[in-house]
Design a protein around this motif. Structure first.
Motif, mmCIF file in Angstrom:
data_model
loop_
_atom_site.group_PDB
_atom_site.id
_atom_site.type_symbol
_atom_site.label_atom_id
_atom_site.label_comp_id
_atom_site.label_asym_id
_atom_site.label_seq_id
_atom_site.Cartn_x
_atom_site.Cartn_y
_atom_site.Cartn_z
ATOM 1 N N SER A 453 28.824 35.080 41.658
ATOM 2 C CA SER A 453 30.042 35.806 42.030
ATOM 3 C C SER A 453 30.971 35.917 40.824
ATOM 4 C CB SER A 453 30.748 35.113 43.199
ATOM 5 O OG SER A 453 30.814 33.727 42.982
ATOM 6 N N LEU A 454 31.802 36.946 40.857
ATOM 7 C CA LEU A 454 32.730 37.226 39.759
ATOM 8 C C LEU A 454 34.068 37.667 40.343
ATOM 9 C CD1 LEU A 454 30.379 39.506 37.610
ATOM 10 C CD2 LEU A 454 31.166 37.246 36.905
ATOM 11 N N ALA A 455 35.152 37.311 39.655
ATOM 12 C CA ALA A 455 36.463 37.829 40.085
ATOM 13 C C ALA A 455 37.391 37.888 38.881
ATOM 14 C CB ALA A 455 37.059 36.941 41.174
ATOM 15 N N PHE A 456 38.016 39.029 38.702
ATOM 16 C CA PHE A 456 39.006 39.195 37.623
ATOM 17 C C PHE A 456 40.372 38.711 38.090
ATOM 18 C CE2 PHE A 456 36.232 42.292 35.463
ATOM 19 C CZ PHE A 456 36.488 41.943 34.140
ATOM 20 N N THR A 457 41.142 38.167 37.155
ATOM 21 C CA THR A 457 42.555 37.968 37.463
ATOM 22 C C THR A 457 43.225 39.337 37.400
ATOM 23 O OG1 THR A 457 42.986 37.516 35.129
ATOM 24 C CG2 THR A 457 42.639 35.613 36.568
ATOM 25 N N PRO A 458 44.343 39.521 38.097
ATOM 26 C CA PRO A 458 44.948 40.867 38.165
ATOM 27 C C PRO A 458 45.306 41.432 36.796
ATOM 28 C CG PRO A 458 45.913 39.419 39.797
ATOM 29 C CD PRO A 458 45.039 38.561 38.958
ATOM 30 N N ASP A 459 45.638 40.569 35.823
ATOM 31 C CA ASP A 459 45.987 41.102 34.499
ATOM 32 C C ASP A 459 44.746 41.430 33.674
ATOM 33 O OD1 ASP A 459 45.002 38.633 33.833
ATOM 34 O OD2 ASP A 459 46.901 37.822 33.069
ATOM 35 N N GLY A 460 43.586 41.090 34.187
ATOM 36 C CA GLY A 460 42.347 41.416 33.492
ATOM 37 C C GLY A 460 42.091 40.566 32.268
ATOM 38 N N ARG A 461 42.879 39.521 32.066
ATOM 39 C CA ARG A 461 42.691 38.708 30.864
ATOM 40 C C ARG A 461 41.784 37.516 31.095
ATOM 41 N NH1 ARG A 461 48.682 37.891 28.843
ATOM 42 N NH2 ARG A 461 47.627 36.609 27.288
ATOM 43 N N ARG A 462 41.443 37.283 32.337
ATOM 44 C CA ARG A 462 40.497 36.211 32.655
ATOM 45 C C ARG A 462 39.526 36.703 33.707
ATOM 46 N NH1 ARG A 462 45.196 33.589 32.332
ATOM 47 N NH2 ARG A 462 45.364 32.022 30.690
ATOM 48 N N ILE A 463 38.370 36.070 33.672
ATOM 49 C CA ILE A 463 37.409 36.346 34.737
ATOM 50 C C ILE A 463 36.826 35.010 35.206
ATOM 51 C CG2 ILE A 463 35.479 36.778 33.126
ATOM 52 C CD1 ILE A 463 34.498 38.907 35.166
ATOM 53 N N ALA A 464 36.716 34.872 36.513
ATOM 54 C CA ALA A 464 36.129 33.642 37.081
ATOM 55 C C ALA A 464 34.676 33.909 37.430
ATOM 56 C CB ALA A 464 36.902 33.226 38.328
ATOM 57 N N LEU A 465 33.836 32.952 37.079
ATOM 58 C CA LEU A 465 32.407 33.047 37.378
ATOM 59 C C LEU A 465 32.067 31.965 38.407
ATOM 60 C CD1 LEU A 465 32.574 34.576 34.647
ATOM 61 C CD2 LEU A 465 30.490 33.397 33.951
ATOM 62 N N GLY A 466 31.476 32.355 39.508
ATOM 63 C CA GLY A 466 30.986 31.367 40.478
ATOM 64 C C GLY A 466 29.499 31.172 40.242
ATOM 65 N N LEU A 467 29.090 29.928 40.066
ATOM 66 C CA LEU A 467 27.693 29.655 39.721
ATOM 67 C C LEU A 467 26.987 28.915 40.852
ATOM 68 C CD1 LEU A 467 28.838 30.470 36.949
ATOM 69 C CD2 LEU A 467 27.508 28.634 35.925
ATOM 70 N N LEU A 468 25.690 29.114 40.925
ATOM 71 C CA LEU A 468 24.943 28.415 41.974
ATOM 72 C C LEU A 468 24.821 26.926 41.686
ATOM 73 C CD1 LEU A 468 22.078 30.885 43.009
ATOM 74 C CD2 LEU A 468 24.290 30.518 44.057
ATOM 75 N N ASP A 469 25.223 26.483 40.497
ATOM 76 C CA ASP A 469 25.192 25.032 40.230
ATOM 77 C C ASP A 469 26.422 24.341 40.792
ATOM 78 O OD1 ASP A 469 27.269 25.641 38.533
ATOM 79 O OD2 ASP A 469 26.266 25.002 36.697
ATOM 80 N N GLY A 470 27.276 25.091 41.465
ATOM 81 C CA GLY A 470 28.430 24.507 42.139
ATOM 82 C C GLY A 470 29.713 24.560 41.327
ATOM 83 N N THR A 471 29.670 25.113 40.133
ATOM 84 C CA THR A 471 30.885 25.172 39.318
ATOM 85 C C THR A 471 31.494 26.570 39.338
ATOM 86 O OG1 THR A 471 29.647 25.722 37.326
ATOM 87 C CG2 THR A 471 30.055 23.378 37.732
ATOM 88 N N VAL A 472 32.796 26.584 39.040
ATOM 89 C CA VAL A 472 33.486 27.854 38.802
ATOM 90 C C VAL A 472 33.970 27.797 37.365
ATOM 91 C CG1 VAL A 472 35.441 29.299 39.435
ATOM 92 C CG2 VAL A 472 34.221 28.037 41.199
ATOM 93 N N LEU A 482 35.343 30.147 27.016
ATOM 94 C CA LEU A 482 35.426 29.332 28.231
ATOM 95 C C LEU A 482 36.729 28.555 28.216
ATOM 96 C CD1 LEU A 482 34.144 28.206 30.828
ATOM 97 C CD2 LEU A 482 33.070 26.443 29.424
ATOM 98 N N GLU A 483 37.539 28.764 29.242
ATOM 99 C CA GLU A 483 38.832 28.080 29.287
ATOM 100 C C GLU A 483 38.756 26.827 30.149
ATOM 101 O OE1 GLU A 483 41.783 30.856 30.543
ATOM 102 O OE2 GLU A 483 41.765 31.930 28.633
ATOM 103 N N ARG A 484 38.108 26.962 31.305
ATOM 104 C CA ARG A 484 38.073 25.814 32.214
ATOM 105 C C ARG A 484 36.804 25.828 33.054
ATOM 106 N NH1 ARG A 484 43.228 26.544 31.807
ATOM 107 N NH2 ARG A 484 44.524 24.709 31.448
ATOM 108 N N THR A 485 36.379 24.646 33.416
ATOM 109 C CA THR A 485 35.293 24.535 34.387
ATOM 110 C C THR A 485 35.840 23.797 35.601
ATOM 111 O OG1 THR A 485 33.638 24.464 32.643
ATOM 112 C CG2 THR A 485 32.980 23.623 34.797
ATOM 113 N N LEU A 486 35.786 24.465 36.724
ATOM 114 C CA LEU A 486 36.284 23.860 37.963
ATOM 115 C C LEU A 486 35.086 23.300 38.715
ATOM 116 C CD1 LEU A 486 38.621 26.816 39.048
ATOM 117 C CD2 LEU A 486 39.022 25.048 37.323
#
Lengths: 723, 466
Positions: A453-472, A482-486
């Motif tokens: 899964s993918l989702a942009f922040t509204p300003d388009g300066r970040r994108i979140a990646l949802g991975l099947l390994d359980g991380t975002v 890469l800024e952060r791993t949730l």
């Protein structure tokens, strides 16, 4: 016979017919050379002529002439199915017609089907007056058991259904499904329901062979008929319920008059799928649809003699209904066709057809479509699939513009808020293309897990990646850092959603939903309620509502930012794999594993309706930014466009390369917007009067769009020639 | 007469599926056949005509098997118990998501009721035996007390019972002994060499399952117990397939191997092969087929069985009483409980204390969907081999899912070529190189496909015991 070796390099495609005719029939043997087969022309003709075994084509005695050249390469297009010309014949329903009722005034006909719709038709001219689904649709689709339609004298229409294995009958209003009456205590499952013309009486037959006749006005039990020894399979009543005809699994068909058994009907050893009593001036006629023979037989109830056969159905007759005056008979079959007959002459008066019903699908991809994304201006749609391709389509006409080679299965797509970048989750890679041209964009490093899964922040300066390994993973964009791993428990992340103000990220992690504050990525709350994997998330435009869809078949609602449950969950009949909200958050679309696309009005739990069916599980949905188009995609490679807010079907997306059959394409001007829209339907579908077929069944009319990024390719399988 | 010309390496496999007859000819041969077919009186004494005559090409088709029509009385003689969704493995592609969610297990009364029904049906039909099979969305042996009770209950019946199970093979010593002493045959899920098995089929604690499974295999081999192996191939394990098959041929006495690509369901969601991966699967399968053939072991993929002539892929809807822990009667072993996405389409009845109820309307609806799906297969040369393919993999679609169909057709085409080569240029329906050690030379059984149409024994099946 002299054997003529084939000329090397001769191309069968371009050889003249005379030359082809001079070729000799040859049979080939196969031998293995390393890992490849080698075809060797063998001398069976010679050896056969010499009296040797015709089949002894291998071995030392065989004449070897070396491998056959590729001179007779089969022409793939030779095997393409010939597209049929568009037809005007139509079906009334997508599924079988399982119940029919003529209104008390004889002017209207109601038909029901497990396709989840009840349709009202004008008997006078065959026009489709109304299509109803709602809760009644669910009852028809999933209710099981015996079902019937009751058209009451007061113009109300009821669905009478027994439900699976239930010893009760529910009478529900059409279309809202409100239960008006529940009849119980039958002492066993209700296996058949029959309705009298005019709707004043109906009868229920049970697994024990007992028939109960009821008054529709007050649900009073009028008669109890005992005589059968096995479950009742079909029932029919005269308008005043004086005559009842019943068929049972005990291989008997009985006629009852005034509550008394009159005896078995002649020739009723046949298995009857549908029955109707046709009231008449002189005699009462029984109409029966045989289970084996798709003909309707009219019988005189007075002497049990066959009066005439009505033949036109091609499939098993599944429902019959007579008008209260006995002049008209309506018949429906397992193929969804609906015919109206003149009882006196036995002539078929008309076939009722719904122009929005056709059989078959048109394909956009050759693999499951997992992801959809529309540009902010709504002019372009991207679809990503398991066939390792991304396709770009123009909207609203739905024309195929370009194919991008993804070189991996595409599970997620997102378009940057400025509409200039398309980002795809391609297995464990992230790939970027420029829009609208589809030129390759920034290179991304490989990911540790499959990007689902993918989702942009509204300003388009970040994108979140949802991975099947359980991380975002939060990455900067367009330059990937890469800024952060949730991190959450080790469960697959199937869906992400970011609020319009960019302050909150929701991630579906197994059966849980995690809320994270942005940009710091701090876990703020865990939402519990679903019992299985959450597949879809959507946030309303005001950022105050989160909607989630799950494999547990429920759609749940949560307030934001607190995450408190809102209202009751909506329970579907199958896993819900995709969600989409309209920009005004008034409508919610759900795509389910039972192939359906459903549309609900938020806050009105009874207002869900089934828009239509795909050929396979619906795995992706998108709503265009103007809120006027819903796009749905399924696991068989079909993408459909639907008009919003009404939910009417508009068109399929069609790529010749993905399709094994041709399509009818035609253009028409939208009456409201004035826009010219291209409609695409399976070949053979009815098209509006005056519309022009511009599909590939008119040779030369189709030109394939250009492929970008090396896309295109072809079927790797060969065609074959059914001869 | 049903006849296809399948392009193959620039020529054609001329194929009559119902006659089980195939050979390879050139385009002129195809034309010759076509002309002769349309104008039988013009068949001459030329060499091509002599050849066609000699191989029996013009003999009429035998009557094809009739399509499945639901019978008025549903009287299956195979009891299939879906035991539990609990599982000690966490296979990466598990269609059922085994081991997750609330545990549901079959009860003894439910099991006994279904066994009684299968026995009664067999007795009424004067069958020599009835059958009991254990399956489920998890590992059936984890519902151990119920399994023991069911086996004992079946063995008490005055008719021999054939008892089989699909299992992951992770058993205790006591369980091994019980299985060896009471079962007739087994299907073990085993994906191959250690790295593949341990990666794809890890235990719930994350450790590998290869070693405990091999322990079971050694015990079975020592006891000469008949069993077949079911292998699932993921995109990652495609390159290892022939290596795995070679390993299984060398390290086990399995009577046959069934190879299936992973499909999109449960934990296998999104793991169905892409067209490219499907191509790779076909190549890997054919390579593995050669490996197995050299070792004298049958290897098959359920979607491509040219030796089978069937009107439906699977006989379970007709021949089996499949009961879930919820008491639902279903038409497929894979509809493990009500959480399955296709439950609504596969439930055809219910086992209740008062009896077993079959909803004829649901059965008819199921049969109707089968027929609808089958109608889309018209004109395909695999029409009689895959029988419309597996319902759970395809039922969701009105037409056949095309990637799987392409795999079926590609494998069937290559197998036909292989058989033609092995049959000295003409294939007449034999399956030449797949002679089981146990003597059965036709594989027409899979866990999914149920008993064979031609009544041959299945790989991993021994004589029915009383």
């Amino acid at each position: 016979m002299t054997k003529k070796p084939l000329r090397e390099g001769k191309n069968q495609e371009h050889s003249d017919a005379g030359e082809s005719r001079r070729e000799q029939p040859q049979v080939f043997a196969l031998c293995r050379h390393g890992s490849a087969w080698q075809l060797t022309r063998r001398g069976f003709l010679t050896t056969a002529a010499a009296g040797a075994s015709a089949a002894s084509t291998g071995g030392a005695g065989a004449q070897s002439e070396g491998p056959s050249g590729a001179s007779e390469e089969p022409a793939a297009n030779e095997a393409l199915p010939v597209a049929g010309a568009p037809q005007t014949a139509a079906f009334a329903h997508r599924g079988a017609v399982t119940a029919l009722a003529v209104t008390a005034d004889g002017a209207g006909l109601a038909s029901a089907s497990p396709d989840g719709t009840v349709k009202l038709w004008s008997l006078a001219d065959g026009r489709l007056l109304e299509t109803m689904s709602g809760r009644t649709g669910d009852l028809l689709r999933y209710g099981g058991g015996a079902q019937a339609l009751v058209a009451l004298p007061d113009r109300r229409l009821l669905v009478s259904a027994s439900g699976e294995f239930a010893d009760r009958v529910m009478l529900s209003n059409v279309p809202d499904g409100a239960v008006l009456k529940s009849l119980a205590g039958f002492g066993g499952e209700v296996t058949a329901i029959g309705v009298a013309p005019g709707g004043a009486f109906f009868a229920t037959g049970t697994v024990r062979g007992i028939i109960y006749v009821w008054s529709s006005a007050d649900y009073r039990l009028a008669q109890t008929l005992k005589g059968h020894t096995a479950p009742i399979t079909a029932l029919a009543l005269a308008p005043d319920a004086k005559h009842v005809v019943s068929q049972s699994l005990d291989n008997t068909a009985f006629l009852w008059a005034d509550g008394e058994l009159q005896g078995p009907l002649i020739e009723q050893q046949r298995k009857l799928a549908a029955l109707a009593v046709v009231p008449g001036g002189k005699e009462v006629i029984l109409a029966s649809g045989d289970e084996e023979d798709p003909a309707i037989t009219l019988w005189s109830l007075a002497d049990g003699e066959s009066v005439r056969d009505l033949k036109e159905h091609k499939k098993r007759i599944t429902a019959l209904a007579a008008s209260p005056d006995g002049s008209r008979l309506a018949s429906g079959d397992a193929d969804g066709r609906l015919l109206v007959w003149d009882v006196t002459s036995g002539k078929r008066l008309r076939a009722l057809g719904d122009p929005s019903v056709w059989k078959g699908f048109v394909y956009a991809h050759r693999g499951a479509v997992h992801a959809l994304a529309a540009t902010p201006d709504g002019a372009l749609l991207a679809s990503g699939s398991g066939e390792e391709k991304i396709k770009l389509w123009s909207l609203p006409d739905g024309k195929h513009q370009k194919t991008l080679d993804a070189d991996g299965k595409v599970y997620a797509l997102a378009i940057s808020p400025d509409g200039k970048r398309l980002v795809a989750g391609v297995e464990k890679q992230v790939k970027v293309w420029g829009l609208p041209e589809g030129e390759p964009g920034e290179e991304w490093p490989a990911q540790e897990g499959t990007v689902s899964s993918l989702a942009f922040t509204p300003d388009g300066r970040r994108i979140a990646l949802g991975l099947l390994d359980g991380t975002v993973r939060l990455w900067s964009f367009p330059q990937p850092v890469l800024e952060r791993t949730l991190r959450a428990p080790n469960r697959p992340v199937y869906a992400l959603a970011i609020t319009p103000d960019g302050s909150l990220l929701a991630s579906a992690c197994g059966e849980l939903i995690y809320l994270w504050s942005l940009p710091e990525g701090k876990h703020s709350r865990t939402l519990k309620g679903h019992r299985h994997w959450v597949y879809g998330l959507a946030v309303s435009a005001d950022g105050r509502l989160l909607v989630s869809a799950s494999n547990d078949r429920a759609v749940r609602f949560w307030s934001l930012p607190g995450g408190e449950p809102v209202g009751q969950p909506e329970n579907m009949h199958s896993a819900v794999a995709a969600l989409a909200l309209t920009p005004d958050a008034a409508l919610l679309a759900a795509g389910t594993d039972d192939r359906t696309v459903r549309l609900g009005r938020l806050g009105a739990s009874a207002a869900w309706k089934t828009l239509g069916e795909h050929g396979a599980a619906v795995g992706a949905l998108a709503v265009t930014p103007d809120g006027k188009t819903l796009v749905s995609a399924s696991a068989d490679g079909v993408i459909a466009l639907w008009d919003l807010p009404a939910g009417g079907f508009r068109s399929y997306l069609f790529d010749k390369e993905a399709s094994t059959t041709d399509a009818v394409q035609y253009t028409a001007r939208d009456a409201v917007t004035g826009q010219v829209i291209t409609f695409t339907l399976p070949c053979g579908s009815p098209i509006p009067a005056g519309a022009v077929c511009v599909c590939n069944c008119v040779p030369g009319s189709y030109s394939a769009p250009s492929s970008g990024g090396g896309g295109g390719g072809g079927h790797w399988g060969h065609y074959w020639f059914p001869t | 007469m049903e006849f296809y010309a399948i392009p193959f390496q620039g020529e054609y496999i001329l194929y009559r599926p119902l006659r089980r007859l195939a050979f390879i000819g050139n385009r002129a041969m195809l034309r010759h056949v076509e002309r002769a077919r349309q104008q039988p009186n013009r068949r001459g004494g030329g060499e091509a005509d002599v050849f066609l005559e000699r191989i029996g090409f013009w003999e009429p088709d035998p009557k094809p098997p009739p399509p499945w029509e639901p019978r008025e009385e549903h009287q299956p003689t195979i009891a299939v118990l879906l035991m539990t969704n609990a599982c000690n493995l966490r296979c990466t592609y598990c269609y059922a998501g085994g081991g997750e969610g609330a545990m549901r297990s079959l009860t003894v009364p439910l099991a006994c009721q279904v066994i009684d029904a299968a026995f009664e049906n067999a007795r009424r039909q004067n069958k020599p035996h009835f059958s009991l099979a254990f399956h489920g969305g998890g590992e059936p042996t984890l519902n151990w007390p119920v399994m023991q009770a069911a086996v004992r209950h079946a063995r008490e019946k005055p008719l021999p019972c054939e008892i089989t199970m699909s299992s992951n093979g992770l058993w205790s010593k006591a369980q091994r002994e019980f299985v060896l002493g009471n079962f007739n045959a087994l299907s073990l899920s085993f994906d191959g060499v250690r790295p593949v098995q341990d990666a794809q089929r890890p235990k719930a604690d994350g450790t590998g399952s290869f070693e405990p499974l091999m322990e079971t295999i050694r015990a079975l081999d020592e006891a000469r117990f008949p069993y077949g192996i079911r292998m699932t191939v993921t995109a990652e394990s495609i390159p290892c397939l022939s290596q795995s098959v070679a390993f299984l041929c060398g390290a086990t006495r399995c009577e046959g191997m069934q190879v299936e690509p992973c499909y999109s369901s449960g934990r296998g969601r999104h793991r169905e092969p892409s067209p490219k991966q499907a191509e790779a699967f076909v190549r890997a399968f054919l390579e593995a087929f050669e490996v197995a053939a050299k070792a004298g072991r049958p290897l098959f993929y359920s979607g491509a069985r040219p030796w089978v002539i069937a009107a439906s892929f699977c006989r379970a809807p007709e021949d089996a009483l499949v009961v879930t822990p919820d008491g639902d009667l279903v038409t497929c072993f894979e509809i493990h409980d009500r959480r399955h996405a296709l439950t609504d389409r596969f439930v055809i009845g219910r086992v209740a204390p008062e009896g077993i109820f079959v909803d004829r309307r649901a059965v008819e609806a199921f049969a109707g969907r089968q027929a609808e799906r089958r109608a889309a297969c018209a004109g395909c040369f695999c029409y009689w081999h895959c029988g419309g393919d597996c319902a759970t993999r395809c039922m969701a679609a009105a037409g056949p899912p095309r990637v799987r169909c392409e795999v079926n057709r590609a494998v069937t085409r290559e197998l036909l070529a292989w058989y033609i080569a092995a049959g000295d240029g003409v294939w007449r329906g034999e399956q030449p190189a797949c002679r089981c050690p146990g003597g059965s030379n036709l594989i027409s059984y899979s866990v999914e496909s149920g008993p064979s149409e031609n009544g041959n024994r299945n790989p991993g099946q021994r004589e029915t015991r009383p």
